[in-house]
Design a protein around this motif. Structure first.
Motif, PDB file in Angstrom:
ATOM      1  N   MET A   1       0.853  -1.168   0.000  1.00 43.67           N
ATOM      2  CA  MET A   1       0.000   0.000   0.000  1.00 43.67           C
ATOM      3  C   MET A   1       0.905   1.238   0.000  1.00 43.67           C
ATOM      4  N   ARG A   2       0.574   2.183  -0.810  1.00 40.53           N
ATOM      5  CA  ARG A   2       1.337   3.429  -0.909  1.00 40.53           C
ATOM      6  C   ARG A   2       0.799   4.414   0.119  1.00 40.53           C
ATOM      7  N   VAL A   3       1.715   5.060   0.888  1.00 42.61           N
ATOM      8  CA  VAL A   3       1.324   6.034   1.900  1.00 42.61           C
ATOM      9  C   VAL A   3       2.156   7.301   1.749  1.00 42.61           C
ATOM     10  N   ILE A   4       1.692   8.365   2.401  1.00 40.81           N
ATOM     11  CA  ILE A   4       2.381   9.652   2.413  1.00 40.81           C
ATOM     12  C   ILE A   4       2.620  10.031   3.872  1.00 40.81           C
ATOM     13  N   ALA A   5       3.846  10.406   4.208  1.00 33.91           N
ATOM     14  CA  ALA A   5       4.175  10.819   5.573  1.00 33.91           C
ATOM     15  C   ALA A   5       3.579  12.193   5.857  1.00 33.91           C
ATOM     16  N   THR A   6       2.999  12.339   7.045  1.00 32.39           N
ATOM     17  CA  THR A   6       2.464  13.626   7.483  1.00 32.39           C
ATOM     18  C   THR A   6       3.369  14.274   8.521  1.00 32.39           C
ATOM     19  N   ALA A   7       4.331  13.497   9.021  1.00 28.79           N
ATOM     20  CA  ALA A   7       5.321  13.960   9.998  1.00 28.79           C
ATOM     21  C   ALA A   7       6.571  13.112   9.814  1.00 28.79           C
ATOM     22  N   VAL A   8       7.614  13.447  10.516  1.00 31.02           N
ATOM     23  CA  VAL A   8       8.845  12.659  10.440  1.00 31.02           C
ATOM     24  C   VAL A   8       8.606  11.310  11.119  1.00 31.02           C
ATOM     25  N   GLY A   9       9.044  10.241  10.469  1.00 31.37           N
ATOM     26  CA  GLY A   9       8.885   8.907  11.040  1.00 31.37           C
ATOM     27  C   GLY A   9       9.889   7.936  10.462  1.00 31.37           C
ATOM     28  N   PHE A  10      10.035   6.799  11.126  1.00 29.43           N
ATOM     29  CA  PHE A  10      10.993   5.786  10.728  1.00 29.43           C
ATOM     30  C   PHE A  10      10.250   4.520  10.355  1.00 29.43           C
ATOM     31  N   HIS A  11      10.507   3.997   9.143  1.00 30.11           N
ATOM     32  CA  HIS A  11       9.871   2.765   8.689  1.00 30.11           C
ATOM     33  C   HIS A  11      10.781   2.059   7.699  1.00 30.11           C
ATOM     34  N   GLY A  12      10.912   0.764   7.859  1.00 36.75           N
ATOM     35  CA  GLY A  12      11.670  -0.034   6.896  1.00 36.75           C
ATOM     36  C   GLY A  12      13.134   0.343   6.787  1.00 36.75           C
ATOM     37  N   GLY A  13      13.719   0.788   7.880  1.00 40.38           N
ATOM     38  CA  GLY A  13      15.133   1.143   7.854  1.00 40.38           C
ATOM     39  C   GLY A  13      15.421   2.520   7.285  1.00 40.38           C
ATOM     40  N   SER A  14      14.384   3.314   7.059  1.00 43.08           N
ATOM     41  CA  SER A  14      14.577   4.648   6.493  1.00 43.08           C
ATOM     42  C   SER A  14      13.813   5.697   7.294  1.00 43.08           C
ATOM     43  N   LEU A  15      14.382   6.877   7.346  1.00 40.38           N
ATOM     44  CA  LEU A  15      13.724   8.016   7.956  1.00 40.38           C
ATOM     45  C   LEU A  15      12.933   8.726   6.865  1.00 40.38           C
ATOM     46  N   HIS A  16      11.653   8.968   7.120  1.00 36.05           N
ATOM     47  CA  HIS A  16      10.793   9.624   6.136  1.00 36.05           C
ATOM     48  C   HIS A  16      10.374  10.991   6.659  1.00 36.05           C
ATOM     49  N   LYS A  17      10.425  11.980   5.778  1.00 33.11           N
ATOM     50  CA  LYS A  17      10.039  13.345   6.108  1.00 33.11           C
ATOM     51  C   LYS A  17       8.624  13.604   5.608  1.00 33.11           C
TER      52      LYS A  17
END
Length: 72
Positions: A1-17
């Motif tokens: 499933m494709r998602v969009i980050a709304t805040a900084v978070g960590f998932h799957g070994g990566s930091l997402h902005k």
């Protein structure tokens, strides 16, 4: 499933902005991302640089200039 980050978070070994799109397993939930089809995410606001001295040496220079102007 494709998602969009709304805040900084960590998932799957990566930091997402915020505003980053990435894939997660179906049914995954978190407070910091939303499904891409339901995303209404605005780009993050940038902070303006404050006017004025930035370092202690800048403050000292400004004080010296202000004091020197009054003595002449």
């Amino acid at each position: 499933m494709r998602v969009i980050a709304t805040a900084v978070g960590f998932h799957g070994g990566s930091l997402h902005k915020p505003c980053d799109g990435f894939d997660v397993p179906d049914g995954s939930k978190a407070s910091w991302y939303v499904p891409a089809d339901k995303a209404d995410v605005a780009p993050p606001k940038t902070r303006r640089k404050a006017a004025g001295p930035e370092t202690l040496s800048d403050v000292t220079k400004a004080d010296n200039e202000a004091l020197g102007a009054g003595l002449v």
